[in-house]
Design an enzyme around this catalytic site. Structure first.
Site: not given
Length: 588
Positions: A22, A49, A507, A24-26
């Protein structure tokens, strides 16, 4: 504050992003990939992921084979499915033993290979090719990985005993990795991959965090763990930092100052790492054009949203508490990923039930100081008692017990493997579960509210350990009587309720969905989902926060219509609710 991150700061060919769910990696990985491709670099973006929404971000179907991203020249994307990889790997290891070993033994092996670490091992197996295959490496200027392996997985792969089928001959009943003999032919390849990861001229690690205490602590933990094995070229990105605020808007002002307060509590180790920020934006970071906006600050405040006639009517936490009270529920678990507010929701449920006249015992895995802070050391209502299970203490006690029972049969290499295997997430879950079982056993005449429950995988592993220990005398997997008694109690919906806590974001909802599937594998069906800290429940006029509230609607609807048996929502509060009396605000 910290300078805004620019993709131009990426100097290495490989870029790994890590951080808790959650943060904000993507979206950060996708925006960085688009910006680098727009600058003329040839880029490959890979997600490993299980909860990745990479396909949703770009609006195209992706597989493990790189595919060109429309509207972005030079950008290619690949979505590795580690769950499928883990399934294939699991069958490759277990298949040869079907019909040879007793069914209970095979079931134990399968469950040992169903944990998070096995999925990560399988993902690492997949992306090793992208790190070591010269044909792929020579094709791209940058290869960006959405999700990095943990230090535990990398340390495990570096131990020689991990490659000789150690677990085929010995098990302590808590392993979530199972036998690794199926990977023995890849030892040299993995060694090359680990070397590439730790080469500062080849690899940069981006630790993505939100400006809140829990995700900053997680980023710090990952940083130290990966530094220990040589991955020292690190940067921290503080994602979702509100750049400015409106003092006349109570929500905007509180939101801004709460973020700044969290950053002052950043751990010492993290303070020494170079840091950048990314702005809190009102729009959803899907689609190429929105991704391009992320690095253009002036565009972030220009969108004005209207939320009129968009309301979704859901229950509040008060309705959850009334439901438990009316059904005489005796055992209540709150579950969800870190940072979604499980402990606060568990505390509010406990207070609400006490206010309805019930005797309640609240227990948590957070350090004691957290509950002391939550209740401000107040004189509690006489019907509420609190305890804390300290995971570190319980894990050390559990590991010492397992090592004492196993060490006499192991050589030095085998003992080193066992010690590393005991660092796995399942070890903590089982150790804590056993401590919870002792608490529940002492509390037969009151409602017990437990912050954080074991996953379905852990419950099935405990079941398997019982079967396994009956089948194989040399197994040291033992389940205490209290834990054995608690297993069927958790599965009884007349006695036990599970509450999944999430945020109205992609996420957290996707990861909570996987959690629910995992629980259902263990015959546990969550009764309630609680959507916490929802901006859609506030009356903010701040254009960015108002836009974010609008973006929440999609996920609120998804949970309400497709995920939850029953769903409740808690609005974002402009002040932290600490103390018994303030916790009552959740139920008024």
């Amino acid at each position: 504050m910290y300078p805004v991150f620019s993709p131009n700061y990426v100097q290495t060919q490989f870029l790994f992003l890590t951080g808790k769910g959650g943060v904000g990696k993507t979206s950060t990985a996708c925006a960085t990939a688009v910006a680098l491709a727009d600058s003329g670099k040839k880029v490959l973006l890979i997600s490993t992921d299980p909860a990745s929404n990479l396909q949703d971000v770009f609006g195209i179907e992706l597989t493990s084979t790189p595919k060109a991203v429309p509207a972005v020249g030079n950008l290619f994307a690949s979505n590795i499915d580690p769950e499928s990889s883990a399934k294939a790997y699991r069958e490759g290891v277990v298949g040869p033993y079907r019909g040879i070993f007793p069914e209970a033994v095979v079931a134990t092996m399968e469950e040992q290979l169903s944990g998070a670490c096995t999925v990560e091992i399988a993902a690492f197996d997949e992306f090793t090719g992208f790190l070591t295959n010269s044909e792929i490496v020579n094709l791209y200027d940058h290869v960006i990985f959405d999700t990095a392996p943990t230090g535990h997985t990398l340390r495990l792969l570096q131990l020689p005993t991990a490659w000789n089928g150690f677990l085929e001959e010995s098990t302590h009943g808590a392993s979530c990795l199972g036998p690794l003999s199926g990977l023995v032919d890849k030892k040299e390849l993995y060694s090359k991959a680990v070397s590439a990861l730790s080469n500062p001229d080849a690899t940069t690690l981006l630790l993505v965090s939100r400006p809140d205490v829990s995700s900053l602590l997680e980023a710090d933990r990952a940083s130290k763990e990966l530094m220990e094995i040589g991955i020292k070229n690190q940067m921290i990105i503080i994602n979702g930092l509100l750049q400015q605020h409106n003092e006349d808007d109570e929500v905007s002002s509180a939101f801004y100052h709460r973020q700044r307060d969290a950053l002052t509590q950043m751990p010492k180790n993290s303070k020494e790492i170079i840091k950048y920020s990314l702005p809190y934006v009102s729009y959803s970071l899907t689609g190429v054009e929105n991704l391009r906006k992320l690095f253009k600050l002036y565009e972030n405040t220009e969108t004005v949203w209207s939320l009129e006639n968009q309301s979704i009517n859901l229950s509040g936490l008060k309705d959850v508490i009334n439901d438990f009270s009316a059904n005489k529920t005796k055992l209540i678990f709150t579950m969800g990923k870190g940072g979604v507010g499980k402990t606060t929701v568990a505390s509010a449920i406990a207070v609400g039930l006490v206010e309805k006249g019930h005797r309640v015992h609240l227990t948590t895995t957070d350090p004691a100081a957290h509950l002391d802070y939550q209740f401000q050391n107040e004189q509690l209502n006489q019907n509420l008692t609190i305890s804390c299970v300290n995971p570190k203490v319980e894990v050390e006690k559990y590991k010492a017990d397992v090592i004492a029972k196993s060490s006499k049969d192991l050589d030095e290499a085998g003992l080193a493997y066992l010690k590393e295997d005991l660092e796995s997430p399942c070890t903590e879950e089982i150790a804590v579960f056993q401590a919870f079982a002792e608490v529940v056993a002492r509390s037969e005449n009151e409602i017990v509210v437990i912050d954080t429950a074991p996953t379905g995988h852990t419950l099935l592993l405990l079941d398997a350990s019982q079967s396994y220990s009956r089948e194989i005398e040399r197994s040291t997997g033992e389940v205490p009587k209290n834990a054995k008694k608690l297993l069927p109690q958790i599965r009884n919906p007349k006695e036990t309720a599970v509450v999944i806590v999430t945020l109205a974001e992609a996420t957290p909802v996707l990861e909570a969905s996987r959690l629910q599937v995992d629980l259902r594998r263990a015959s546990i069906n969550p009764q309630w989902w609680v959507i916490n800290q929802s901006l859609s429940g506030t009356n903010t006029s701040d254009p960015i926060l108002k836009g974010k509230a609008m973006a929440e609607k999609e996920w609120i609807q998804e949970v309400n219509e497709n995920k939850a048996e029953k769903c409740a929502i808690i609005p974002w509060f402009h002040e932290e609710k600490v103390g018994y009396d303030m916790l009552k605000d959740y139920i008024n």
